[in-house]
Design an enzyme around this catalytic site. Sequence first.
Site: not given
Length: 235
Positions: A8-9, A11, A71, A127, A141-142, A144-145
């Site tokens: 994910g590099a 942006r 990332n 996160s 999302y929560a 996964a993190k």
Amino acid sequence: MPTVLVTGATRGIGAAIAAALSTRGARVIRHGSKSVDGALGADLADPGAPQQLWHDALELAGGPIDILINNAGRFEANPIEGSDIGWLDNWEDTLRINLTAAAQLSRFAIRHWQRQAIPGRIIHVASRAAYRGDSPAHWHYAAAKAGMIGLHKTIARAYAAEHILSFAITPGFTDTAMADDYLASRGGPALLADIPLGRVATPLEIAAIAVFCALDAPPSMTGAVIDANGASYVR
């Protein structure tokens, strides 16, 4: 000069991390969802993409990859009012990109270091949501993190004796396009009232932490989780 693969590099936080590592003299292999600006392209929603990415990165490196920075991430709303199949598709895509792909790459990296009997480091960009949770539209999302933090801690405990180290960073809101959409959806400035620092983090701040973990953190710090959320959540 270490060789570092940063996912994910292209942006946001990932681009800032890649630039900061390059400034320190590291050789950086960048990944993006598409091949642009010298980055290896791989859509991490595809189950076969992490393996191909690792293979391509090794070929480009022409030798060992010393550091992996997980990332890459996806952050899209998935309200429970949506269709059953739509909700499940969004859940699975988000977990695959944010967690499963990171686990696959971590596995490839650890086996690579074990085969060559060399040290290695993994930095996971997780996160605040891993500990605090997220909005009603962001269960996936929560989850996964939180899974990424469990993955990180397990790796740290399992492989420290082999000099394979793991670090995690848990940003709160960060000034990226991904976060901007969320801030707008949650009321913008009103949301900042929940951050004692009075502002969101910058990609350069998160990059500084990632570079420290990659190049400077002492081995005894393996297993550490470093928060960067303006004191909006303290453990």
